[in-house]
Structure formats: C-alpha cells, structure tokens
Motif scaffolding. Structure first.
Motif, short mmCIF file in Angstrom:
data_model
loop_
_atom_site.label_atom_id
_atom_site.label_comp_id
_atom_site.label_asym_id
_atom_site.label_seq_id
_atom_site.Cartn_x
_atom_site.Cartn_y
_atom_site.Cartn_z
N PRO A 96 64.91 24.70 82.56
CA PRO A 96 64.20 25.83 81.96
C PRO A 96 64.31 27.06 82.86
O PRO A 96 64.49 26.95 84.08
N GLU B 66 62.14 30.15 84.32
CA GLU B 66 60.71 30.35 84.57
C GLU B 66 60.47 31.70 85.21
O GLU B 66 61.25 32.17 86.04
N GLU C 50 56.99 33.38 86.99
CA GLU C 50 55.59 33.25 87.38
C GLU C 50 54.93 32.03 86.74
O GLU C 50 53.82 32.10 86.22
N GLY C 51 55.65 30.89 86.74
CA GLY C 51 55.09 29.63 86.27
C GLY C 51 55.17 29.41 84.78
O GLY C 51 54.77 28.35 84.30
N ARG C 52 55.70 30.38 84.03
CA ARG C 52 55.82 30.21 82.58
C ARG C 52 57.29 30.05 82.20
O ARG C 52 58.16 30.75 82.72
N VAL C 53 57.57 29.11 81.31
CA VAL C 53 58.93 28.92 80.81
C VAL C 53 59.26 30.07 79.87
O VAL C 53 58.51 30.36 78.93
N ARG D 260 67.09 33.36 76.60
CA ARG D 260 65.67 33.65 76.79
C ARG D 260 64.92 33.49 75.48
O ARG D 260 65.43 33.81 74.41
N ALA E 160 62.92 19.54 83.12
CA ALA E 160 61.86 20.46 82.70
C ALA E 160 60.55 20.23 83.44
O ALA E 160 59.57 20.94 83.20
N ARG F 216 53.42 22.69 78.87
CA ARG F 216 53.15 23.56 80.01
C ARG F 216 53.34 24.98 79.49
O ARG F 216 53.88 25.16 78.38
N GLY G 45 54.63 27.97 77.91
CA GLY G 45 55.91 28.32 77.33
C GLY G 45 56.74 27.17 76.83
O GLY G 45 57.84 27.37 76.30
#
Length: 399
Positions: free
Chosen positions: A123, A125, A127-130, A145, A163, A282, A284
């Motif tokens: 994935p 990422e 800032e911690g978001r997919v 994206r 992932a 998680r 995204g």
C-alpha cells in the motif's frame, strides 16, 4: 496529499473483489480492479453455489445470468461412513470458478470498473493512512492513488502481510480439487454429494455435478494446521493420499474416476475460515472476502459469504461517512456475522467424528422435523450447532 486517480482500488478479481467493484461502479465511483492473473483465471474451489450465494448474486443483479450457465441441483446429499445418505433440499447450483469469476468481473467492467493485470506489492501511505497501491506491471513498478483500497486476495496471505493486515499466516483448512469429464455419470450423480468417512477425517469429500458432463471432485481437511511455540505448522497430511482413500472408500467416486477423464491436474489450495486471521480495516483500507476469513469451516463454502462481506464494505463506503465511520460500519457488519461462523465452527464435530453423520442421517430419514432443521442449516435459518451438540445428539435418540 496528491489527488487520487481512483475512488477505490480493489486488489483481487474473485467473487469478493468483483462484487464490491460492481456495487461501487454502479454508484458512479471510479473503480480500478487489479489482479495478477488475466481475466478468466482458474481458482481451486468446490464451485457450489448455495443459498447465500444466490442471495448475493440477486443483489448484484446477476443471478439469472449465472443460472443460465450453471448446473442446477436440487439437494445436498449427505453421505455417512456406512454409506447411508439423506437428501437436503435447497437453492443450489454449480458453476466452475473460471466461468463464474469471469462473469462477475465482466459485470463489474460493464458497470464502469477498469481492470488492470498487475501484482500488488504494497500500500501507499501518508501519515498512517492508505492512499493507494504500489503495483508491479511486467518489470515496472507503478503507483495508483485512491481514496480507498480493498484487499480481496483470497486465502494466500502474501497481500495481507504486505498491507500489514495479517494476524495468522497459516490457513484454517486445506483442500484438493479436480475436474473429471464423465458423460456416463450424468444422471447417476445428480446432487451435491458431501461424504464423511474415516478416510477423510477430520474433513469430508465431495462430488458436485457441473455443466457439460463434468464433475468437481475433491477433499477438504479441517484443522490442517496447529500452533507450536506460537507459530503455525502444517500437520502431517498428504492431500493426494487422502483423495485416493476417499475414492477407494466411496463407490460413486471410484466409478467417476474409473469411467471419466481427469481434466488437467488435481490442485490444492488453502482456506481461511471463521472471520479469523486478518484485521478487517485500517485507515483507507478494508479487507473483504476470504482474505477476511469468510469461508465456513464446517462446509468449506465461501463464495456467498465472500460476496456478502464485499457488498457490506461497498455499502459502508457508499454511506459517505468519514473514514472512521465507514470502517466502523463495515466492521459492525462482520461482527453481526460472527455468531453464524461460530455455529459452523461447532458443527466441525461432524468432521472430527464422522459417526455423527451416520446418526444424523439415520434419524433424519425417520424424522421430518429433523430434515426441516437440516434444510434450515443450508438456508441459514437454523443453527448447525444445535444438530451436533451433546444435548442434540442425545435428543436424536428420543425424537
């Protein structure tokens, strides 16, 4: 954050991935479906479409199209170690996965999804978001994206690991399947035969009639792995030997292999069951289908529940809530399914102790009420655990 190329990238073009893609594309989302295999790839499976699959296909608007190609079947025939059998009615059909998966994927494309043959690497990422995926297309690494990513890659854990979603690397069960072309057996094997015997303990064998004089034959072994020092290890199980023992023990299987022609090779595959072995979401990203453990452990059936979990994820995304709200809605939908999966876990008693199948068949042939309860298990209106609990087994002698 860079603008998303897609609203969602769906990794995996099996029943789960294609179901989610169709629902989202029909709603106007920009959907990219990614699979490392071309359209029309094969998948090791029993190919049985039981009532939950019929319901999911109806929701997708594809039930009639599937049934036009499928072999319709009236009953599941439960066969015990002593050879007795009981026919349980239901909405049933068989369609090889090569045909089913292509039909579902093309339906997603017809709805507006775009297919890309590529291998999922990891994935993307921020800032911690997919925020997308990294893919390998030939020798090139590319990025796509997206606002959301769905992982629908089945039982093999590699994509889940990449992932960061895998909590158990080993499968719940293993299975071996082959196709046999045997026109002489048409009309002689007419139901979904599920066979319990010492030869396949703890598990079962099956023969399912498929279209055009073909039959799907195989064996499934539950509880195929064990934990040693916190790590999963495969038990000493040789699936080909189990398959040969099943054929020798079940006369219709022996006749099928004797009179028919094996098409291709026998192929093995893992199964992930009981909504275990993976995190569901998680930021995204959501995990759907067998990657999320959507297969029933007792029966090994998973097509319907794979589509059902994927549709639940699509519905959660279409609710237009914030990331956390969409994920909470999806996880709540899976949590609502957990009691059914626990019931089927308890029903594994039959796989471990096949004499229970003999008892159920013996009493079922005498009791319309029991036959009705067994049909309810197939239709998911009855609890399978109530058939095989110690109390239920004691009650069988009294009914």
């Amino acid at each position: 954050m860079a603008a998303a190329d897609w609203d969602v990238v769906v990794v995996g073009a099996g029943p789960a991935g294609s179901a989610a893609s169709r629902v989202l594309a029909q709603a106007g989302w920009r959907v990219l479906v990614v699979d490392q295999q071309p359209i029309g790839r094969d998948k090791v499976c029993g190919d049985g479409l039981i009532p939950d699959a019929h319901q999911a296909l109806a929701r997708l608007g594809l039930l009639d199209a599937v049934m036009e190609k499928a072999q319709r079947v009236r009953h599941v025939r439960a066969v015990g170690p002593r050879g007795g059998h009981l026919d349980v009615p239901g909405s049933l059909a068989v369609l090889p996965r090569r045909q089913l998966d292509e039909l579902l994927l093309r339906a997603a494309i017809d709805a507006g999804a775009v297919f890309e043959q590529a291998r999922f690497e990891a994935p993307l990422e921020v800032e911690g978001r997919v925020v997308g995926v990294r893919l390998k297309c030939g020798e090139a690494l590319v990025e796509r994206r997206a606002r959301w990513v769905l992982i629908a890659t089945g039982a093999v854990p590699k994509a889940l690991q990449a992932a960061g979603m895998c909590t158990r690397h080993t499968p719940s069960c293993v299975a071996l399947r082959g196709y046999v072309h045997a026109p002489s057996m048409v009309g002689r094997i007419t139901e979904l035969e599920v066979v319990w015997s010492k030869a396949v303990r703890p598990g079962y064998g099956w023969i399912f009639p498929a279209p055009d004089g073909h039959f799907n034959i195989g064996v499934g072994i539950s509880e195929s792995h064990e934990s040693i020092d916190g790590k999963g290890h495969k038990k000493a199980v040789n699936l080909r030997e189990v398959f040969d023992q099943f054929v020798a023990a079940h006369p219709p299987a022996a006749a099928l292999m004797r009179e028919g022609r094996l098409v291709g090779e026998l192929k093995g595959a893992p199964l992930r069951c009981s909504l275990e072995g993976a995190r569901f979401s998680r930021p995204g990203l959501m995990v759907v289908g067998e990657a999320a453990g959507s297969t029933y452990s007792f029966t090994g059936e998973g097509i319907g529940k794979a589509m059902q979990t994927a549709i639940a994820a699509a519905d959660a995304l279409l609710a237009q809530g914030e990331d956390a709200a969409a994920r909470a809605r999806y996880e709540a939908a899976l949590d609502a399914l957990r009691p059914k999966f626990r019931m089927y876990e308890r029903a594994n008693r039959v796989n471990r102790h096949p004499w229970v199948a003999d008892l159920l068949i013996w009493r079922g042939r005498k009791s319309a009420k029991l036959r009705q309860r067994m049909s309810g298990v197939l239709e998911e209106t009855s609890n399978p655990g109530t058939l095989v609990s110690l109390r239920a087994i004691h009650r069988l002698f009294l009914e």
